[in-house]
Motif scaffolding. Structure first.
Motif, PDB file in Angstrom:
ATOM      1  N   ASN A  51       0.843  -1.191   0.000  1.00 27.95           N
ATOM      2  CA  ASN A  51       0.000   0.000   0.000  1.00 27.95           C
ATOM      3  C   ASN A  51       0.879   1.242   0.000  1.00 27.95           C
ATOM      4  O   ASN A  51       1.800   1.344   0.802  1.00 27.95           O
ATOM      5  CB  ASN A  51      -0.917   0.023   1.227  1.00 27.95           C
ATOM      6  CG  ASN A  51      -1.870  -1.153   1.255  1.00 27.95           C
ATOM      7  OD1 ASN A  51      -1.940  -1.876   2.229  1.00 27.95           O
ATOM      8  ND2 ASN A  51      -2.585  -1.349   0.169  1.00 27.95           N
ATOM      9  N   GLY A  52       0.583   2.141  -0.940  1.00 29.06           N
ATOM     10  CA  GLY A  52       1.361   3.366  -1.027  1.00 29.06           C
ATOM     11  C   GLY A  52       2.609   3.240  -1.898  1.00 29.06           C
ATOM     12  O   GLY A  52       3.417   4.160  -1.975  1.00 29.06           O
ATOM     13  N   ALA A  53       2.769   2.100  -2.595  1.00 32.85           N
ATOM     14  CA  ALA A  53       3.964   1.870  -3.412  1.00 32.85           C
ATOM     15  C   ALA A  53       3.987   2.727  -4.669  1.00 32.85           C
ATOM     16  O   ALA A  53       5.037   2.923  -5.270  1.00 32.85           O
ATOM     17  CB  ALA A  53       4.071   0.397  -3.778  1.00 32.85           C
ATOM     18  N   GLY A  54       2.806   3.208  -5.104  1.00 34.80           N
ATOM     19  CA  GLY A  54       2.762   4.075  -6.283  1.00 34.80           C
ATOM     20  C   GLY A  54       1.962   3.510  -7.449  1.00 34.80           C
ATOM     21  O   GLY A  54       1.956   4.084  -8.537  1.00 34.80           O
ATOM     22  N   LYS A  55       1.260   2.422  -7.226  1.00 29.05           N
ATOM     23  CA  LYS A  55       0.518   1.757  -8.312  1.00 29.05           C
ATOM     24  C   LYS A  55      -0.567   2.660  -8.896  1.00 29.05           C
ATOM     25  O   LYS A  55      -0.646   2.865 -10.105  1.00 29.05           O
ATOM     26  CB  LYS A  55      -0.105   0.442  -7.809  1.00 29.05           C
ATOM     27  CG  LYS A  55       0.883  -0.491  -7.163  1.00 29.05           C
ATOM     28  CD  LYS A  55       0.234  -1.746  -6.639  1.00 29.05           C
ATOM     29  CE  LYS A  55      -0.771  -1.536  -5.505  1.00 29.05           C
ATOM     30  NZ  LYS A  55      -0.187  -1.021  -4.243  1.00 29.05           N
ATOM     31  N   SER A  56      -1.419   3.209  -8.036  1.00 29.58           N
ATOM     32  CA  SER A  56      -2.494   4.072  -8.534  1.00 29.58           C
ATOM     33  C   SER A  56      -1.936   5.341  -9.168  1.00 29.58           C
ATOM     34  O   SER A  56      -2.483   5.847 -10.144  1.00 29.58           O
ATOM     35  CB  SER A  56      -3.466   4.434  -7.408  1.00 29.58           C
ATOM     36  OG  SER A  56      -4.149   3.278  -6.959  1.00 29.58           O
ATOM     37  N   THR A  57      -0.828   5.830  -8.614  1.00 32.71           N
ATOM     38  CA  THR A  57      -0.206   7.028  -9.188  1.00 32.71           C
ATOM     39  C   THR A  57       0.232   6.757 -10.628  1.00 32.71           C
ATOM     40  O   THR A  57      -0.018   7.569 -11.520  1.00 32.71           O
ATOM     41  CB  THR A  57       1.012   7.452  -8.340  1.00 32.71           C
ATOM     42  OG1 THR A  57       0.569   7.637  -6.994  1.00 32.71           O
ATOM     43  CG2 THR A  57       1.626   8.731  -8.851  1.00 32.71           C
ATOM     44  N   GLN A  88      -9.967   2.177  -8.563  1.00 31.42           N
ATOM     45  CA  GLN A  88     -10.133   1.531  -7.270  1.00 31.42           C
ATOM     46  C   GLN A  88     -11.478   1.934  -6.634  1.00 31.42           C
ATOM     47  O   GLN A  88     -12.182   1.111  -6.089  1.00 31.42           O
ATOM     48  CB  GLN A  88      -8.985   2.007  -6.385  1.00 31.42           C
ATOM     49  CG  GLN A  88      -8.509   1.048  -5.363  1.00 31.42           C
ATOM     50  CD  GLN A  88      -7.157   1.480  -4.815  1.00 31.42           C
ATOM     51  OE1 GLN A  88      -6.572   2.475  -5.219  1.00 31.42           O
ATOM     52  NE2 GLN A  88      -6.651   0.723  -3.869  1.00 31.42           N
ATOM     53  N   HIS A 108      -3.874  -7.075  -4.886  1.00 29.81           N
ATOM     54  CA  HIS A 108      -3.120  -7.542  -3.725  1.00 29.81           C
ATOM     55  C   HIS A 108      -3.284  -9.041  -3.542  1.00 29.81           C
ATOM     56  O   HIS A 108      -2.734  -9.627  -2.623  1.00 29.81           O
ATOM     57  CB  HIS A 108      -3.574  -6.811  -2.457  1.00 29.81           C
ATOM     58  CG  HIS A 108      -3.137  -5.382  -2.439  1.00 29.81           C
ATOM     59  ND1 HIS A 108      -1.829  -5.020  -2.274  1.00 29.81           N
ATOM     60  CD2 HIS A 108      -3.818  -4.232  -2.618  1.00 29.81           C
ATOM     61  CE1 HIS A 108      -1.732  -3.704  -2.329  1.00 29.81           C
ATOM     62  NE2 HIS A 108      -2.928  -3.210  -2.541  1.00 29.81           N
ATOM     63  N   ASN A 140      -5.655  12.064   0.772  1.00 31.48           N
ATOM     64  CA  ASN A 140      -4.425  11.913   0.004  1.00 31.48           C
ATOM     65  C   ASN A 140      -3.694  10.596   0.250  1.00 31.48           C
ATOM     66  O   ASN A 140      -2.618  10.373  -0.274  1.00 31.48           O
ATOM     67  CB  ASN A 140      -3.466  13.068   0.298  1.00 31.48           C
ATOM     68  CG  ASN A 140      -3.977  14.376  -0.265  1.00 31.48           C
ATOM     69  OD1 ASN A 140      -4.813  14.373  -1.167  1.00 31.48           O
ATOM     70  ND2 ASN A 140      -3.507  15.473   0.279  1.00 31.48           N
ATOM     71  N   SER A 174      -3.179   6.469  -0.056  1.00 27.86           N
ATOM     72  CA  SER A 174      -3.510   5.453  -1.047  1.00 27.86           C
ATOM     73  C   SER A 174      -4.704   4.636  -0.526  1.00 27.86           C
ATOM     74  O   SER A 174      -5.006   4.654   0.664  1.00 27.86           O
ATOM     75  CB  SER A 174      -2.316   4.543  -1.278  1.00 27.86           C
ATOM     76  OG  SER A 174      -2.145   3.664  -0.195  1.00 27.86           O
ATOM     77  N   GLY A 179      -5.305   1.510   0.085  1.00 28.13           N
ATOM     78  CA  GLY A 179      -5.058   0.542   1.145  1.00 28.13           C
ATOM     79  C   GLY A 179      -4.764   1.209   2.476  1.00 28.13           C
ATOM     80  O   GLY A 179      -5.149   0.726   3.532  1.00 28.13           O
TER      81      GLY A 179
HETATM   82  N1  LIG Z   1      -2.820  13.980  -3.813  1.00 24.98           N
HETATM   83  C1  LIG Z   1      -1.836  13.487  -3.051  1.00 24.98           C
HETATM   84  N2  LIG Z   1      -1.194  14.263  -2.164  1.00 24.98           N
HETATM   85  C2  LIG Z   1      -0.196  13.771  -1.411  1.00 24.98           C
HETATM   86  N3  LIG Z   1       0.242  12.504  -1.465  1.00 24.98           N
HETATM   87  C3  LIG Z   1      -0.367  11.676  -2.331  1.00 24.98           C
HETATM   88  C4  LIG Z   1      -1.444  12.114  -3.167  1.00 24.98           C
HETATM   89  N4  LIG Z   1      -1.836  11.071  -3.913  1.00 24.98           N
HETATM   90  C5  LIG Z   1      -1.060  10.020  -3.566  1.00 24.98           C
HETATM   91  N5  LIG Z   1      -0.165  10.384  -2.608  1.00 24.98           N
HETATM   92  C6  LIG Z   1       0.855   9.517  -1.994  1.00 24.98           C
HETATM   93  O1  LIG Z   1       1.559   8.844  -3.002  1.00 24.98           O
HETATM   94  C7  LIG Z   1       1.952   7.545  -2.563  1.00 24.98           C
HETATM   95  C8  LIG Z   1       1.543   6.515  -3.580  1.00 24.98           C
HETATM   96  O2  LIG Z   1       0.132   6.362  -3.573  1.00 24.98           O
HETATM   97  P1  LIG Z   1      -0.660   5.369  -4.535  1.00 24.98           P
HETATM   98  O3  LIG Z   1      -2.087   5.699  -4.400  1.00 24.98           O
HETATM   99  O4  LIG Z   1      -0.065   5.409  -5.890  1.00 24.98           O
HETATM  100  O5  LIG Z   1      -0.342   3.941  -3.857  1.00 24.98           O
HETATM  101  P2  LIG Z   1      -0.855   2.482  -4.292  1.00 24.98           P
HETATM  102  O6  LIG Z   1       0.351   1.702  -4.687  1.00 24.98           O
HETATM  103  O7  LIG Z   1      -1.937   2.605  -5.283  1.00 24.98           O
HETATM  104  O8  LIG Z   1      -1.383   1.881  -2.905  1.00 24.98           O
HETATM  105  P3  LIG Z   1      -2.704   0.996  -2.537  1.00 24.98           P
HETATM  106  O9  LIG Z   1      -2.292  -0.422  -2.688  1.00 24.98           O
HETATM  107  O10 LIG Z   1      -2.916   1.302  -1.092  1.00 24.98           O
HETATM  108  O11 LIG Z   1      -3.826   1.424  -3.393  1.00 24.98           O
HETATM  109  C9  LIG Z   1       1.316   7.372  -1.190  1.00 24.98           C
HETATM  110  O12 LIG Z   1       2.297   7.605  -0.219  1.00 24.98           O
HETATM  111  C10 LIG Z   1       0.248   8.434  -1.141  1.00 24.98           C
HETATM  112  O13 LIG Z   1       0.004   8.841   0.177  1.00 24.98           O
END
Ligand SMILES: Nc1ncnc2c1ncn2[C@@H]1O[C@H](COP(=O)(O)OP(=O)(O)OP(=O)(O)O)[C@@H](O)[C@H]1O
Ligand SMILES: [Mg+2]
Length: 509
Positions: free
Chosen positions: A38-44, A85, A201, A398, A400, A402
C-alpha cells in the motif's frame, strides 16, 4: 498489435515521492500485473497513464511514437481505459444500468426519447450479453452491490473498444465466482489483442492471470518477472523488502471460553433467515460465504445499523435492542465496515482525527484533550499497520486506497470492545498489513468476542477457530474442529452441496 511503453515515470507530491523513474511496457494481448505494498505508487502510475495528472516526469510511446497524455481525453483517444479503485465515482447512481453503460450516447440525442430509450436498452443488453452478465438494464445503479458495479464499469470500458484496459484492484470486492467471470472475460479479450494492466493484492490471482509482473516499492520498480520466472516468495520479498513471516498467527489454546454474544433465530425479510449462533471471548469466529450471502447484513444488524424483523440478540446474558449504531457502540459492539469510504472515514480530515475522534473522551481530562496521550495512541496504530506516510496529520483523502482502509481498521483495533466485528477487513490491504490485522484480531480475542467475516475462504480458515458458512441469507454449515476441509466449505458456500452433516437441516426451507 499495439504496444504502450512508458519510461522514467515520476511524480512528486509535497513531501512524498510517489513514483520514481519507473519503466513499464504493455503488449497487445498480454496481462501485465503491477504489484506492491500500500502506497507503493501503483495508482499514481495508473493515473499518469490515464491523463489524471497534467504534469509528471517521463515519456510515453505508442507503437514507437512519442505521445502526449496530460488529460483524460488524451488517454481515451489512444484507447486507454481505466477502472478505478473507487468504482462508485464513475457511475451515476440515479441513472439506469443502460444509461450508465452508454453514457456518451445520452449526451448526443439523435432520436425521440422513447426510440432512444428502446435503442439504448437494446444496445445495453447486447453489451451485457456478450460479457455474459445477467443484469436488468432498467435497474438504477444505486441498487447494485459493489461487485455488480465493478463488473458494470469493466463492461462499459470494454464496450468502448479500449486497446489498453487498466484495472486497479478489480477483484477487491469480488467473490470467487465473480472473479472467475472476470478472468473469463479477460482471457477472451486477450485473444482480441486487448492488453491489460492489472493491479491486485491477491497474489494467487496474479499467478493465474498475469504474463508480465512488475513490482513497485516506495515508488521505484524493484523487480520484474514473467510467467515462467515468477515465484511467490521472491515477489513478496521484493514487495515488502524483507522475508515475510508466517501469514496467520498461531491459534491460542482455548483455556477459558466465555459466552459473550448469542444470536437466536434472527430474521430480516428475505435477506436473513433463522440465524442462530454463539460467539465467545477467547476465540475467533469466522464467517464466510460468497458476496451477497448475507454476511454484511448480519454484521450490520449486530452493530445497530439495521433492524431485524424478529429474533434475539443476547449480550452477556441480556437481550439487547439497538435503534442505531450508537446504541451498539455503547454496549461495546464495534464494527469495521465493508464500505469504508462512505461509512468508515472522514475523508477531508487527518489520520489523527479519524482514529481518535470517536474516543476523544479516552484522551481527555476534564474536557481538555491530552495531546501526548492522543499522539502516542495514533503513532502506535501507524506503526503497527505500517501506514504510509507515517504522518498523523496527513489528510486521509491523500492516502492510497489501502492506507485509507488501514485507518478504518486502526480506529477500532486498539479499543477493547465486548464484540468486535470485522467485515471484509483486509480488502485492498497488502500482505504485510494483512498479517498485522490477523495478529490484532487474535489479540483482541483475549478480551472480546471476535467475529471475522470475509468472502476470502482461505483467510477465514487460516485465522478462525470456529467457522460458519453462509449462503442465501442462511447458515448452511458450521465447523469447529481443525483442520477444516476447504473443499467442503467451498461446496457449501456455492451451493454444490445442500448441508453439512455437522449441522442440522432445520434451517433449510
Ligand atoms: N494527492 C496526493 N497528495 C499527497 N500525497 C499523495 C497524493 N496522492 C497520492 N499520494 C501519496 O503517493 C503515494 C503513492 O500512492 P498510490 O495511491 O499510488 O499507492 P498504491 O500503490 O496505489 O497503494 P494501494 O495499494 O494502497 O492502493 C502514497 O504515499 C500516497 O500517500
Ligand atoms: Mg491504489
Amino acid at each position: 498489435m499495439a504496444v504502450l511503453k512508458a519510461s522514467g515515470l515520476g511524480k512528486v507530491f509535497p513531501g512524498v515521492v510517489a513514483l520514481d523513474g519507473v519503466d513499464l511496457e504493455l503488449r497487445g494481448g498480454y496481462v501485465h500485473a503491477l504489484i506492491g505494498a500500500n502506497g507503493a505508487g501503483k495508482s499514481t502510475l495508473i493515473k499518469i497513464l490515464t491523463g489524471y495528472y497534467p504534469s509528471y516526469e517521463g515519456r510515453i510511446e505508442l507503437n514507437g511514437q512519442l505521445i502526449s497524455i496530460h488529460k483524460p481525453s488524451d488517454a481515451f483517444r489512444y484507447g486507454i481505459e481505466v477502472v478505478h479503485q473507487e468504482v462508485d465515482t464513475t457511475l451515476i447512481p440515479y441513472l439506469s444500468i443502460a444509461e450508465n453503460l452508454l453514457i456518451e450516447k445520452l449526451a448526443t440525442p439523435a432520436e425521440g426519447f422513447f426510440v432512444r430509450k428502446r435503442e439504448l436498452h437494446r444496445q445495453a443488453r447486447q453489451i451485457l450479453q456478450t460479457l455474459q452478465l445477467d443484469m436488468d438494464v432498467d435497474q438504477p445503479v444505486a441498487d447494485l452491490s459493489l461487485p455488480q458495479k465493478q463488473l458494470l464499469v469493466i463492461a462499459r470500458a470494454i464496450s468502448r473498444n479500449a486497446s489498453f484496459l487498466i484495472l486497479d484492484e478489480p477483484t477487491a470486492s469480488l467473490g470467487v465466482s465473480d472473479v472467475e467471470r472476470l478472468f473469463t472475460m479477460i482471457r477472451k479479450l486477450k485473444q482480441r489483442g486487448v492488453s491489460f494492466l492489472y493491479v491486485s493484492h491477491r497474489l494467487t490471482e496474479i499467478q493465474e492471470i498475469a504474463d508480465d509482473i512488475t513490482i513497485l516499492r516506495g515508488g521505484k520498480k524493484v523487480a520484474y518477472f514473467n510467467r515462467e520466472t515468477f515465484e511467490m516468495s521472491k515477489a513478496i520479498e521484493a514487495m515488502l523488502g524483507a522475508q515475510p513471516g508466517k501469514l496467520f498467527p498461531t491459534r491460542m489454546p482455548i483455556t477459558e471460553r466465555e459466552l459473550v454474544l448469542e444470536v437466536r433465530n434472527l430474521g430480516w425479510g428475505k435477506r436473513l433467515k433463522n440465524i442462530s449462533f454463539q460467539a465467545f471471548r477467547g476465540e475467533v469466529l469466522g464467517i464466510t460465504g460468497l458476496t451477497g450471502a448475507g454476511k454484511t447484513e448480519l454484521l450490520n444488524i449486530l452493530a445497530g445499523c439495521e433492524k431485524a424483523d424478529h429474533g434475539d440478540i443476547i449480550l452477556d446474558g441480556k437481550v439487547v435492542h439497538f435503534r442505531q449504531p450508537k446504541d451498539a457502540i455503547r454496549h461495546g459492539i464495534f464494527l469495521i465496515p465493508e464500505d469504508r469510504r462512505h461509512r468508515g472515514l472522514w475523508i477531508e480530515h487527518s489520520i489523527r482525527t479519524n482514529v481518535t475522534l470517536p474516543f476523544i473522551r479516552d484522551f481527555s481530562y476534564l474536557s481538555f484533550v491530552l495531546p501526548f496521550k492522543e499522539i502516542s495512541h495514533v503513532l502506535q496504530i501507524i506503526n503497527r499497520l505500517k501506514l504510509v506516510p507515517p504522518n498523523p496529520e496527513m489528510t486521509v483523502k491523500n492516502l492510497s486506497g489501502g492506507n485509507q482502509q488501514k485507518v478504518v481498521i486502526g480506529k477500532w483495533l486498539l479499543q477493547k470492545g465486548r464484540v468486535v466485528l470485522f467485515d471484509e477487513a483486509t480488502q485492498g490491504i497488502d500482505i504485510g498489513a494483512k498479517q498485522e490485522v490477523y495478529v490484532l484480531a487474535r489479540e483482541l480475542a483475549h478480551t472480546s468476542a471476535v467475529i471475522f467475516s470475509s468472502s476470502d475462504v482461505d483467510e477465514v480458515l487460516g485465522l478462525a477457530d470456529h467457522v460458519l458458512v453462509m449462503r442465501d441469507g442462511q447458515i448452511v454449515g458450521e465447523f469447529d474442529t481443525q483442520p477444516i476441509d476447504r473443499q467442503q466449505v467451498m461446496e457449501l458456500a456455492t451451493g454444490a452441496v445442500r448441508t453439512t452433516t455437522a449441522y442440522t437441516t432445520a434451517q433449510e426451507e
